[in-house]
Design an enzyme around this catalytic site. Structure first.
Site, PDB file in Angstrom:
ATOM      1  N   LEU A  70      19.423   5.352 -30.918  1.00 38.33           N
ATOM      2  CA  LEU A  70      19.851   6.365 -30.320  1.00 38.33           C
ATOM      3  C   LEU A  70      19.021   7.627 -30.612  1.00 38.33           C
ATOM      4  CD1 LEU A  70      23.668   5.875 -30.610  1.00 38.33           C
ATOM      5  CD2 LEU A  70      22.306   5.686 -28.594  1.00 38.33           C
ATOM      6  N   PRO A  71      18.701   8.445 -29.638  1.00 38.75           N
ATOM      7  CA  PRO A  71      17.853   9.807 -29.968  1.00 38.75           C
ATOM      8  C   PRO A  71      18.277  10.557 -31.059  1.00 38.75           C
ATOM      9  CG  PRO A  71      18.335   9.602 -27.486  1.00 38.75           C
ATOM     10  CD  PRO A  71      19.226   8.585 -28.284  1.00 38.75           C
ATOM     11  N   THR A 101      16.159   7.125 -35.964  1.00 37.99           N
ATOM     12  CA  THR A 101      15.629   7.951 -37.030  1.00 37.99           C
ATOM     13  C   THR A 101      16.593   9.068 -36.961  1.00 37.99           C
ATOM     14  OG1 THR A 101      13.521   7.467 -36.299  1.00 37.99           O
ATOM     15  CG2 THR A 101      13.632   9.397 -37.713  1.00 37.99           C
ATOM     16  N   LYS A 178      12.042   6.933 -43.840  1.00 37.32           N
ATOM     17  CA  LYS A 178      11.309   7.121 -42.425  1.00 37.32           C
ATOM     18  C   LYS A 178      11.238   8.367 -42.059  1.00 37.32           C
ATOM     19  CE  LYS A 178      10.684   6.495 -37.901  1.00 37.32           C
ATOM     20  NZ  LYS A 178       9.383   6.156 -37.612  1.00 37.32           N
ATOM     21  N   LYS A 247      12.347  16.338 -33.448  1.00 40.31           N
ATOM     22  CA  LYS A 247      13.659  16.341 -33.899  1.00 40.31           C
ATOM     23  C   LYS A 247      13.329  15.630 -35.299  1.00 40.31           C
ATOM     24  CE  LYS A 247      15.017  12.134 -33.552  1.00 40.31           C
ATOM     25  NZ  LYS A 247      15.211  10.785 -34.232  1.00 40.31           N
TER      26      LYS A 247
HETATM   27  P1  NAD Z   1      14.815   6.809 -25.947  1.00 45.14           P
HETATM   28  O1  NAD Z   1      15.300   8.235 -25.479  1.00 45.14           O
HETATM   29  O2  NAD Z   1      13.716   6.153 -25.192  1.00 45.14           O
HETATM   30  O3  NAD Z   1      16.166   5.858 -25.839  1.00 45.14           O
HETATM   31  C1  NAD Z   1      17.425   6.235 -26.403  1.00 45.14           C
HETATM   32  C2  NAD Z   1      18.485   5.299 -25.567  1.00 45.14           C
HETATM   33  O4  NAD Z   1      19.641   5.889 -25.968  1.00 45.14           O
HETATM   34  C3  NAD Z   1      18.461   5.571 -23.886  1.00 45.14           C
HETATM   35  O5  NAD Z   1      18.161   4.426 -23.118  1.00 45.14           O
HETATM   36  C4  NAD Z   1      19.596   6.485 -23.812  1.00 45.14           C
HETATM   37  O6  NAD Z   1      20.206   6.143 -22.297  1.00 45.14           O
HETATM   38  C5  NAD Z   1      20.557   5.807 -24.699  1.00 45.14           C
HETATM   39  N1  NAD Z   1      21.777   6.621 -24.922  1.00 45.14           N
HETATM   40  C6  NAD Z   1      21.746   8.241 -25.124  1.00 45.14           C
HETATM   41  N2  NAD Z   1      23.052   8.559 -25.538  1.00 45.14           N
HETATM   42  C7  NAD Z   1      24.014   7.104 -25.404  1.00 45.14           C
HETATM   43  C8  NAD Z   1      25.241   7.282 -25.570  1.00 45.14           C
HETATM   44  N3  NAD Z   1      26.095   8.242 -25.846  1.00 45.14           N
HETATM   45  N4  NAD Z   1      25.846   5.979 -25.302  1.00 45.14           N
HETATM   46  C9  NAD Z   1      25.033   4.929 -25.075  1.00 45.14           C
HETATM   47  N5  NAD Z   1      23.445   5.075 -25.197  1.00 45.14           N
HETATM   48  C10 NAD Z   1      22.967   6.209 -25.056  1.00 45.14           C
HETATM   49  O7  NAD Z   1      14.456   6.970 -27.369  1.00 45.14           O
HETATM   50  P2  NAD Z   1      13.707   6.017 -28.097  1.00 45.14           P
HETATM   51  O8  NAD Z   1      12.052   6.110 -28.343  1.00 45.14           O
HETATM   52  O9  NAD Z   1      14.138   4.377 -28.177  1.00 45.14           O
HETATM   53  O10 NAD Z   1      14.176   6.263 -29.794  1.00 45.14           O
HETATM   54  C11 NAD Z   1      15.281   5.701 -30.367  1.00 45.14           C
HETATM   55  C12 NAD Z   1      15.347   6.174 -31.765  1.00 45.14           C
HETATM   56  O11 NAD Z   1      14.190   5.524 -32.199  1.00 45.14           O
HETATM   57  C13 NAD Z   1      15.162   7.581 -32.007  1.00 45.14           C
HETATM   58  O12 NAD Z   1      15.787   8.221 -33.089  1.00 45.14           O
HETATM   59  C14 NAD Z   1      13.840   7.784 -32.327  1.00 45.14           C
HETATM   60  O13 NAD Z   1      13.507   8.743 -33.227  1.00 45.14           O
HETATM   61  C15 NAD Z   1      13.404   6.464 -32.943  1.00 45.14           C
HETATM   62  N6  NAD Z   1      12.079   5.985 -32.888  1.00 45.14           N
HETATM   63  C16 NAD Z   1      11.372   5.811 -31.805  1.00 45.14           C
HETATM   64  C17 NAD Z   1      10.026   5.488 -31.980  1.00 45.14           C
HETATM   65  C18 NAD Z   1       9.177   5.374 -30.669  1.00 45.14           C
HETATM   66  O14 NAD Z   1       7.908   5.099 -30.833  1.00 45.14           O
HETATM   67  N7  NAD Z   1       9.818   5.612 -29.494  1.00 45.14           N
HETATM   68  C19 NAD Z   1       9.459   4.991 -33.024  1.00 45.14           C
HETATM   69  C20 NAD Z   1      10.221   4.712 -34.183  1.00 45.14           C
HETATM   70  C21 NAD Z   1      11.580   5.321 -34.148  1.00 45.14           C
END
Ligand code: NAD
Length: 304
Positions: A70-71, A101, A178, A247
């Site tokens: 999740l975000p 993260t 991380k 964030k």
């Molecule tokens: P994203 O915003 O693409 O995806 C998050 C998902 O969570 C979305 O599909 C959203 O609809 C869902 N969501 C939000 N609130 C929700 C709720 N209450 N119930 C159910 N689902 C819900 O984010 P992301 O890029 O996939 O990143 C996710 C995590 O991974 C973050 O913590 C980010 O920092 C970490 N991360 C991202 C990357 C990257 O390259 N994108 C790399 C490493 C780590």
């Protein structure tokens, strides 16, 4: 140890990262129960046999292990401890592994809330970008007991590179590792953008400058590899939104404050990222701070 024949994995958060991770869990034969606030994000998974659950509690009730991706910590709090959250559905002895993260306080709060219950709550954030999630080559940094790590091994290996799935310490250690990785990588990004901009303005050919850095003690993985995404392809990595990068930088500063370490340089890097976010928008790619410098010198930084 969880194995694909008998284990149901619940997965909440099917965004840039979660979509690739669930695809690989499914390809590796794990049964999936999934949830997201956007049901359409689950369409392909459901077509391939995953079950949809209406709430995080239902995901937990139907799974042996629940993974969240999740975000922000706020989302993780809500999904785990809010109404119809994971903690209200999870079975005794069940696993909840947060791969977002985030910060140690989040799972600590959940652990306190569920005191007296036999739950396994771990943190296992990842590196490797959305491309690593899509091709099952993530690096995973797990916090928890050795026994919990061993139990999760097969599940982690379905999503990550076996050589780079690390048990980094007790619960909370995965988040700390991380945040360190992201802080350092973002610091490399800003430092590299600065020196490339100065060098180019001073009349040095950009690729000659980069090769000189590579041949010097100042070389880094960022200069040698990662910066090429911008320099060669003009790709600022929209697979990771700058809002999430900001964030992460904020969470590192929070963690530093919590443990009493002043981090002047990290704070400066965070401000530069926040400036890029304000200028180019929340959804701009994580590498857009390089654009700030390109705008400053009035030219894009590109090599053949
Ligand atoms: P994203 O915003 O693409 O995806 C998050 C998902 O969570 C979305 O599909 C959203 O609809 C869902 N969501 C939000 N609130 C929700 C709720 N209450 N119930 C159910 N689902 C819900 O984010 P992301 O890029 O996939 O990143 C996710 C995590 O991974 C973050 O913590 C980010 O920092 C970490 N991360 C991202 C990357 C990257 O390259 N994108 C790399 C490493 C780590």
């Amino acid at each position: 140890m969880f194995n694909k024949e008998t284990t149901t994995v619940g997965f909440i958060g099917l965004g840039n990262m979660g979509s690739g991770m669930t695809k690989n869990l499914q390809l590796n034969g794990f049964k999936l129960v999934v949830n997201d606030v956007r049901k359409e994000a689950a369409e392909t998974l459901i077509a391939n046999g995953a079950e949809w659950a209406a709430t995080p509690a239902e995901v937990a009730a139907k799974s042996d292990v629940v993974i969240t991706m999740l975000p922000t910590p706020k989302h993780v709090d809500m999904v785990s401890m809010g109404e119809n959250g994971i903690l209200s559905g999870i079975k005794d002895g069940g696993y909840w592994v947060d791969m977002s993260t985030s910060v140690p306080e989040v799972t600590e709060r959940a652990r306190k809330t569920s005191e007296g219950r036999n739950l396994n709550i771990m943190d296992a954030p990842v590196s490797g970008m959305s491309v690593g999630a899509a091709n099952g080559k993530l690096q995973i940094f797990a916090g928890g007991t050795a026994e919990q790590f061993a139990t999760m091994k097969n599940v982690f290996e379905a999503m990550g590179d076996p050589q780079r799935i690390l048990h980094v310490g007790k619960a909370g250690a995965g988040y700390a590792v991380k945040l360190a990785i992201n802080q350092l990588w973002f610091s490399h990004l800003v430092a590299t953008a600065e020196v490339l901009s100065v060098g180019v303005k001073a009349g040095v050919d950009l690729e000659v400058l980069r090769q000189s850095l590579i041949a010097s003690p100042a070389n880094s993985n960022f200069v040698e590899n990662d910066v090429l995404s911008v320099l060669k392809h003009g790709d600022y990595d929209e697979g990771f939104a700058i809002a999430l990068a900001c964030k992460d930088l904020g969470l590192h500063t929070d963690l530093a404050r919590a443990v009493g370490v002043p981090v002047e340089l990290s704070a400066q890097v965070e401000q530069i990222f926040r400036r890029a976010k304000a200028q180019y928008g929340d959804l701009a790619g994580e590498m857009t701070p390089m654009k700030l410098y390109e705008d400053l010198i009035g030219q894009t930084l590109r090599v053949e």
